[in-house]
Scaffold this motif. Structure first.
Motif, PDB file in Angstrom:
ATOM      1  N   THR A  11      49.204  75.753  -5.652  1.00  0.00           N
ATOM      2  CA  THR A  11      49.731  77.041  -5.049  1.00  0.00           C
ATOM      3  C   THR A  11      48.463  77.562  -4.452  1.00  0.00           C
ATOM      4  OG1 THR A  11      51.258  77.651  -7.179  1.00  0.00           O
ATOM      5  CG2 THR A  11      50.205  79.357  -5.681  1.00  0.00           C
ATOM      6  N   LYS A  12      48.729  78.129  -3.228  1.00  0.00           N
ATOM      7  CA  LYS A  12      47.805  78.852  -2.341  1.00  0.00           C
ATOM      8  C   LYS A  12      48.244  80.170  -1.824  1.00  0.00           C
ATOM      9  CE  LYS A  12      43.838  79.129  -0.321  1.00  0.00           C
ATOM     10  NZ  LYS A  12      42.729  79.418  -0.914  1.00  0.00           N
ATOM     11  N   SER A  13      47.448  81.085  -1.601  1.00  0.00           N
ATOM     12  CA  SER A  13      47.328  82.226  -1.216  1.00  0.00           C
ATOM     13  C   SER A  13      46.348  82.908  -0.451  1.00  0.00           C
ATOM     14  CB  SER A  13      47.857  83.534  -2.160  1.00  0.00           C
ATOM     15  OG  SER A  13      48.981  83.225  -2.812  1.00  0.00           O
ATOM     16  N   PHE A  14      46.285  83.722   0.480  1.00  0.00           N
ATOM     17  CA  PHE A  14      45.210  84.369   1.237  1.00  0.00           C
ATOM     18  C   PHE A  14      45.585  85.908   0.937  1.00  0.00           C
ATOM     19  CE2 PHE A  14      45.537  80.488   3.876  1.00  0.00           C
ATOM     20  CZ  PHE A  14      44.078  79.861   3.599  1.00  0.00           C
ATOM     21  N   SER A  16      47.476  88.972  -0.429  1.00  0.00           N
ATOM     22  CA  SER A  16      48.734  88.806  -0.709  1.00  0.00           C
ATOM     23  C   SER A  16      49.418  88.113  -0.292  1.00  0.00           C
ATOM     24  CB  SER A  16      49.084  90.502  -0.721  1.00  0.00           C
ATOM     25  OG  SER A  16      49.116  90.714   0.856  1.00  0.00           O
ATOM     26  N   GLN A  17      49.149  87.239   0.553  1.00  0.00           N
ATOM     27  CA  GLN A  17      50.107  86.484   1.309  1.00  0.00           C
ATOM     28  C   GLN A  17      50.029  85.440   0.879  1.00  0.00           C
ATOM     29  OE1 GLN A  17      52.087  86.963   4.223  1.00  0.00           O
ATOM     30  NE2 GLN A  17      52.834  84.898   4.213  1.00  0.00           N
ATOM     31  N   LYS A  18      51.408  84.781  -0.090  1.00  0.00           N
ATOM     32  CA  LYS A  18      51.622  83.444  -0.295  1.00  0.00           C
ATOM     33  C   LYS A  18      51.745  82.568   0.688  1.00  0.00           C
ATOM     34  CE  LYS A  18      52.571  83.042  -4.526  1.00  0.00           C
ATOM     35  NZ  LYS A  18      51.576  82.694  -5.755  1.00  0.00           N
ATOM     36  N   ILE A  19      51.134  81.305   0.660  1.00  0.00           N
ATOM     37  CA  ILE A  19      51.267  80.454   1.643  1.00  0.00           C
ATOM     38  C   ILE A  19      52.332  79.295   1.162  1.00  0.00           C
ATOM     39  CG2 ILE A  19      50.076  78.600   2.952  1.00  0.00           C
ATOM     40  CD1 ILE A  19      49.208  81.628   3.659  1.00  0.00           C
ATOM     41  N   TRP A  20      52.038  78.863  -0.013  1.00  0.00           N
ATOM     42  CA  TRP A  20      53.095  78.087  -0.521  1.00  0.00           C
ATOM     43  C   TRP A  20      52.975  77.854  -2.152  1.00  0.00           C
ATOM     44  CZ3 TRP A  20      49.149  75.032  -1.755  1.00  0.00           C
ATOM     45  CH2 TRP A  20      48.235  74.451  -0.770  1.00  0.00           C
ATOM     46  N   ASN A  21      54.040  77.633  -2.903  1.00  0.00           N
ATOM     47  CA  ASN A  21      53.842  77.762  -4.427  1.00  0.00           C
ATOM     48  C   ASN A  21      54.417  76.438  -4.998  1.00  0.00           C
ATOM     49  OD1 ASN A  21      53.671  79.420  -6.961  1.00  0.00           O
ATOM     50  ND2 ASN A  21      55.691  78.895  -6.785  1.00  0.00           N
ATOM     51  N   ASP A  57      44.894  78.432  -5.534  1.00  0.00           N
ATOM     52  CA  ASP A  57      44.826  79.390  -6.442  1.00  0.00           C
ATOM     53  C   ASP A  57      45.245  78.591  -7.997  1.00  0.00           C
ATOM     54  OD1 ASP A  57      44.466  81.158  -4.489  1.00  0.00           O
ATOM     55  OD2 ASP A  57      46.650  81.404  -4.300  1.00  0.00           O
ATOM     56  N   LYS A 217      57.775  78.852   1.888  1.00  0.00           N
ATOM     57  CA  LYS A 217      56.503  78.910   0.714  1.00  0.00           C
ATOM     58  C   LYS A 217      56.717  77.847  -0.369  1.00  0.00           C
ATOM     59  CE  LYS A 217      55.728  83.874   1.492  1.00  0.00           C
ATOM     60  NZ  LYS A 217      56.656  83.846   2.773  1.00  0.00           N
TER      61      LYS A 217
END
Length: 329
Positions: A11-14, A16-21, A57, A217
């Motif tokens: 899982t990766k976010s920048f 509050s922006q979720k990139i993929w989960n 994350d 995502k």
């Protein structure tokens, strides 16, 4: 031989922006895999995360029993030596000629003599078809040559994993065909694990052993090439066949009204699955599977005309129509 990469719950976010989960997949050792997805779905971020340039994350990246996410910097540095990376534009140093660009990792990370470095650099440049261009600067050559120089540099440390970010961007169809053939031939020669990020559907249909699709995502699907090319999953079918009917809209996913308006439309038939691109000299790759093997094993009837044509005249690809028919039986 290449090594496998096991990705678990990444899982990766920048901010509050979720990139993929919760991305979970295994890149098989020594095989060529392609990762697709609409623009902005985090494909390049995925590559950078795999090599440890970005921290996820959550989740794990297991290579040879080690989790890259939890490794200390010194240990991560050692594992990175398994990787070669080809960036979109080649990422060459503009003030260095091609020879010095390709030699840079050897001078930076090894104690080899200049004589040994020269032998390795010339070998890798010959491998990618750049013999005689050693003294040229990146600004003096075409985009396709810069990509091949970047590939030579990625190969000098004999990586077991090659990460390749949009190799076809900025290339015309002929040069794209040449670089696709180069990937097939390289995989046969060095047996490394390849992961290629691309938007090119023609390349995706003929080059890889496995295909993955990032969408909205998450990882929509990952598996053998024949599985995705015969899939009826709406987003997979739409993207791999460049159709307008499906959940993907011009910007993001379509809203409920748009999807409802499409509900009565008849989908165009799936196109035939082409034969996979073969090596230039016809030598089978270790990862190469017989045409139609996955479909037969899973009781899937491929689209009409599959494995019979679509690669006519491609060097190294069996042209025997009877062999194609046998793949369907």
């Amino acid at each position: 031989m290449g090594v496998s990469i096991e990705v678990r719950g990444l899982t990766k976010s920048f901010g509050s922006q979720k990139i993929w989960n919760d991305v979970t997949l295994t890149l098989p050792a020594g095989e060529i895999s392609v990762m697709l997805g609409p623009s902005g779905t985090g494909k390049s971020v995925f590559l950078k995360t795999l090599v440890g340039l970005l921290k996820p994350d959550e989740g794990q990246i297991i290579i040879e029993g080690q989790d890259l996410v939890t490794l200390k910097e010194g240990d991560l540095y050692e594992v990175r030596k398994l990787f070669g990376v080809l960036f979109q534009d080649g990422a060459l140093f503009g003030s260095m000629n091609l020879y010095d660009n390709v030699a840079f990792p050897l001078r930076e990370h090894t104690r080899k003599s200049e004589s040994d470095i020269r032998n390795i650099v010339l070998e890798k440049m010959d491998l990618v078809g750049l013999s005689g261009a050693e003294d040229k600067l990146p600004g003096e050559i075409s985009g396709g040559m810069r990509k091949r120089a970047g590939l030579a540099r990625a190969l000098v440390l004999d990586p077991e994993i090659l990460l390749i970010d949009e190799p076809d961007s900025g290339l015309d169809p002929v040069r794209t065909s040449y670089i696709n053939q180069l990937f097939i031939d390289l995989n046969a020669q060095i047996d490394a694990t390849f992961l290629i990020v691309t938007h090119d559907i023609n390349s995706t249909r003929t080059v890889p052993d496995n295909i993955g699709l990032l969408y909205h995502k998450h990882l929509a699907m990952f598996g053998p090439r024949e599985m995705l090319l015969s899939s009826e999953e709406p987003v997979v079918r739409q993207f791999l066949n460049a159709q307008t009917v499906g959940p993907i809209g011009m910007s993001e996913e379509k809203d409920a009204d748009e999807l409802a308006a499409e509900s009565g439309k008849e989908l165009p038939p799936l196109p035939p699955i082409p034969l996979q691109l073969g090596t230039s000299d016809g030598t089978p790759r270790r990862a190469e599977k017989p045409a139609g093997e996955w479909c037969r094993a899973n009781g899937i009837v491929p689209p009409p005309g599959s494995f019979l044509s679509g690669n006519a005249g491609v060097p190294g690809v069996p042209q025997n129509v009877e062999a194609g028919r046998a793949a369907l039986s």
